[in-house]
Design a protein around this motif. Structure first.
Motif, PDB file in Angstrom:
ATOM      1  N   ASP A 133       0.831  -1.217   0.000  1.00  0.00           N
ATOM      2  CA  ASP A 133       0.000   0.000   0.000  1.00  0.00           C
ATOM      3  C   ASP A 133       0.862   1.263   0.000  1.00  0.00           C
ATOM      4  O   ASP A 133       0.563   2.249   0.680  1.00  0.00           O
ATOM      5  N   LEU A 134       1.967   1.221  -0.721  1.00  0.00           N
ATOM      6  CA  LEU A 134       2.878   2.380  -0.746  1.00  0.00           C
ATOM      7  C   LEU A 134       2.897   3.065  -2.115  1.00  0.00           C
ATOM      8  O   LEU A 134       3.746   3.925  -2.359  1.00  0.00           O
ATOM      9  N   SER A 135       1.977   2.697  -2.985  1.00  0.00           N
ATOM     10  CA  SER A 135       2.015   3.253  -4.345  1.00  0.00           C
ATOM     11  C   SER A 135       1.980   4.781  -4.353  1.00  0.00           C
ATOM     12  O   SER A 135       2.625   5.416  -5.188  1.00  0.00           O
ATOM     13  N   ARG A 141      10.953  11.177  -2.106  1.00  0.00           N
ATOM     14  CA  ARG A 141      12.302  10.868  -1.639  1.00  0.00           C
ATOM     15  C   ARG A 141      12.228  10.234  -0.261  1.00  0.00           C
ATOM     16  O   ARG A 141      11.406  10.616   0.569  1.00  0.00           O
ATOM     17  N   ALA A 142      13.125   9.278  -0.023  1.00  0.00           N
ATOM     18  CA  ALA A 142      13.061   8.504   1.218  1.00  0.00           C
ATOM     19  C   ALA A 142      13.225   9.376   2.461  1.00  0.00           C
ATOM     20  O   ALA A 142      12.718   9.037   3.524  1.00  0.00           O
ATOM     21  N   ASP A 143      13.937  10.510   2.338  1.00  0.00           N
ATOM     22  CA  ASP A 143      14.149  11.328   3.535  1.00  0.00           C
ATOM     23  C   ASP A 143      12.943  12.208   3.867  1.00  0.00           C
ATOM     24  O   ASP A 143      12.998  13.001   4.799  1.00  0.00           O
ATOM     25  N   THR A 144      11.846  12.067   3.117  1.00  0.00           N
ATOM     26  CA  THR A 144      10.668  12.885   3.417  1.00  0.00           C
ATOM     27  C   THR A 144       9.535  12.046   4.027  1.00  0.00           C
ATOM     28  O   THR A 144       8.444  12.557   4.231  1.00  0.00           O
ATOM     29  N   ALA A 149       5.866   4.745   7.013  1.00  0.00           N
ATOM     30  CA  ALA A 149       6.218   4.520   5.609  1.00  0.00           C
ATOM     31  C   ALA A 149       7.673   4.098   5.480  1.00  0.00           C
ATOM     32  O   ALA A 149       8.023   3.256   4.641  1.00  0.00           O
ATOM     33  N   ARG A 150       8.525   4.667   6.340  1.00  0.00           N
ATOM     34  CA  ARG A 150       9.947   4.287   6.310  1.00  0.00           C
ATOM     35  C   ARG A 150      10.113   2.809   6.684  1.00  0.00           C
ATOM     36  O   ARG A 150      10.876   2.081   6.060  1.00  0.00           O
ATOM     37  N   GLY A 174       8.432   2.880  16.910  1.00  0.00           N
ATOM     38  CA  GLY A 174       8.424   4.236  16.371  1.00  0.00           C
ATOM     39  C   GLY A 174       7.208   4.534  15.523  1.00  0.00           C
ATOM     40  O   GLY A 174       7.043   5.656  15.039  1.00  0.00           O
ATOM     41  N   VAL A 175       6.363   3.542  15.312  1.00  0.00           N
ATOM     42  CA  VAL A 175       5.163   3.766  14.508  1.00  0.00           C
ATOM     43  C   VAL A 175       4.025   4.161  15.445  1.00  0.00           C
ATOM     44  O   VAL A 175       3.905   3.614  16.545  1.00  0.00           O
TER      45      VAL A 175
END
Lengths: 254, 313
Positions: A133-135, A141-144, A149-150, A174-175
């Motif tokens: 479910d990450l479409s 960018r990964a840092d945002t 999501a990370r 951390g979630v």
């Protein structure tokens, strides 16, 4: 069938015994949760299985093959992948590129001119991200990203390697509490569909009781209890030592 | 940027260089040197993508230049000398790379610096072989079997430099978008994860390092063929610093950056040295300071921002 077998693993950092005779068999296809207080040696176990740390004594066999001494890179080739407590993403890449790089690692990395985002890999990365479910965030960018999501991207990268065994270090830490169950549901669905065996460190007992086939309780570098969640999580000693709940039975036993 | 836009920009830039070299003949030499340095800086850009700064890449540039100087008497042909020199530089790059690719950050930078200074000392001290600080004169060479007049030769070298710049620029552009290039920039942010994905980070860096040495070698050969005189100064640490300077000045965001930076650097140096002989380094220093403080994307970043703003207006 036993997929991973650890026997007599020992590892001490100075005087601290992070592993003090760990014996554990992981069955093919199961979801095994590892619980225990901080410093009990849970992550050390994952680090030993994935080649980051070498045990001072003991053996690890995967599919009948000895693992100790092999580098992380070799273990990935054998079908062992891992995710991290602190997600290890390539921060300057998009989510889709992070996953595509894992596909490249599996399929053939040494191409200096064909694009990473070639159509076949792009499609596979999109497919994996859709399963998680990450479409919607594929191009971010990964840092945002937020922590949830990370975490999922981190695990998606491990899944993209098409492992037979995945070791996840605290996939829900951390979630936000509200996100936890839905993240694990997604995760379990993807891993079950792919037929991946999973070992995961987890602190949330709700997650453990709902999703694990078996639970191993770590305590001071040893496995204090092992069995189905129904039995282990009602064990008064486990409740007292690991979860910190005093029960009447536990009180009487102590 | 799209492939089409890049192609148009490349053609325009090449036309600009050729037109300027035609209009102001003595700039032909400056342009050739600038593009030659741009090739070496393209290698610096690759390593910057991996988060590594080499303060010693003049080693490969000067090595190739000396290969040309030593071999020109025996093989007086540009089209053989240049690849030979580049291959020698890449081979030494492989040897050195096997060692330095184990190190990161300041250690990587300083080891490169140290090795280039060892080479500098050898060039400077082994007078019997290298003629020390006097340097070596490069004899006249033929181009594709034809001995050209000095004027024709300078055109031939400029065009050769342009062809190499376009070729390597296109290659590096593809490389950066390839799995190897992506792994290179992934190495900058999460090297450990690469290993846990089965990607040998050190070999990824080594590949880029050898490529950078090869490109620096091409640049060094062009410099030797254009200046027709090589000295140990080519290997001195300030020459390596100059390459890093140009990389920052031009910007590491695009393969155009190194060439833009190199042209700006050489032109500024040429004109500033003529106008304010004692202060040109101060001018360059100030420019670098301004770039670092206000335009970390370098000249390329500034130009791009202006274009984007122009489109929006």
């Amino acid at each position: 069938m036993i997929l991973l077998s650890a026997k007599g693993l020992k590892l001490a950092f100075g005087g601290v015994k992070a592993a003090d005779g760990i014996d554990l068999d992981v069955r093919n296809g199961e979801f095994l949760a590892i619980i225990g207080p901080n410093g009990a040696g849970k992550t050390t176990f994952i680090n030993m299985v994935t080649g980051y740390l070498t045990p001072q004594a003991g053996e690890i066999h995967y599919d009948g093959q000895p693992l100790v001494g092999l580098a992380p890179r070799r273990l990935v080739r054998l079908g062992i992948a891992r995710s991290f407590q602190l997600p290890q993403l390539f921060l300057e890449h998009t989510v889709a590129e992070n996953v595509a790089l894992a596909i490249a690692a599996r399929e053939g990395l040494w191409s200096p001119i064909r694009p990473l985002m070639r159509s076949a890999w792009r499609a596979e990365a999109d497919d994996i991200l859709a399963q998680f479910d990450l479409s919607d965030i594929a191009e971010r960018r990964a840092d945002t990203l937020n922590e949830g999501a990370r975490k999922l991207t981190d695990i998606a990268m491990a899944v993209a390697l098409k492992p037979r065994l995945i070791l996840m270090d605290e996939p829900t830490s951390g979630v936000a509490a509200s996100e936890k169950i839905s993240i694990v549901e997604t995760l379990v669905r993807v891993l079950r569909t792919a037929g991946v065996t999973a070992v995961f460190v987890e602190h949330d007992m709700d997650v453990v009781s709902r999703f694990a086939d078996r639970v191993a309780v770590w305590s001071q570098g040893k496995i204090a209890a092992l069995g189905p969640p129904g039995a282990v999580l009602t064990d008064p000693n486990v409740l007292r030592d690991v979860i910190g709940i005093e029960t009447e039975a536990g009180h009487a036993a102590a | 940027m799209s492939r089409y836009a890049d192609l148009v920009l490349t053609l325009l830039a090449a036309a600009f260089v050729l037109a300027l070299s035609w209009a102001v003949p003595w700039l032909r030499f400056v342009m050739t040197i600038a593009i030659a340095k741009g090739l070496a800086v393209l290698g610096i850009l690759l390593l910057l993508r991996a988060g590594q700064v080499s303060f010693g890449h003049a080693l490969y540039l000067s090595l190739a230049a000396y290969v040309v100087a030593f071999m020109a008497a025996r093989i007086p042909e540009v089209l053989l000398l240049l690849p030979l020199a580049a291959v020698v530089a890449a081979s030494i790059g492989l040897l050195v790379g096997l060692f330095v690719s184990r190190y990161r950050a300041i250690f990587f930078g300083m080891l490169n610096l140290a090795l280039s200074m060892v080479f500098y000392s050898m060039l400077d001290k082994f007078y019997e072989v290298t003629r020390g600080g006097d340097g070596i004169r490069v004899p006249v060479t033929s181009f594709a079997g034809v001995v050209l007049s000095p004027d024709q030769q300078s055109w031939a070298l400029l065009i050769l430099a342009l062809v190499l710049a376009v070729g390597f620029g296109a290659f590096v552009r593809l490389y950066l978008l390839s799995p190897m290039g992506s792994a290179l920039s992934a190495l900058k942010t999460r090297e450990a994860r690469l290993e846990f994905m089965g990607i040998p980070a050190r070999r990824i860096l080594l590949s880029a390092y050898v490529l950078s040495a090869f490109m620096a070698g091409c640049g060094g050969a062009l410099i030797a063929l254009s200046t027709r005189h090589v000295t140990p100064a080519l290997a001195y640490w300030t020459a390596s610093g100059e390459l890093v300077f140009i990389a920052i000045l031009g910007g590491a965001g695009s393969v155009f950056g190194p060439f833009l930076g190199a042209l700006a650097y050489e032109l500024t140096r040429t004109y500033a040295a003529a106008l304010v002989a004692d202060a040109w380094q101060m001018i360059l220093g100030t420019v670098l300071l301004v770039v670092i403080l206000f335009a970390p994307g370098g000249l390329w970043g500034i130009g791009r921002a202006l274009v984007v703003r122009g489109r929006q207006a």
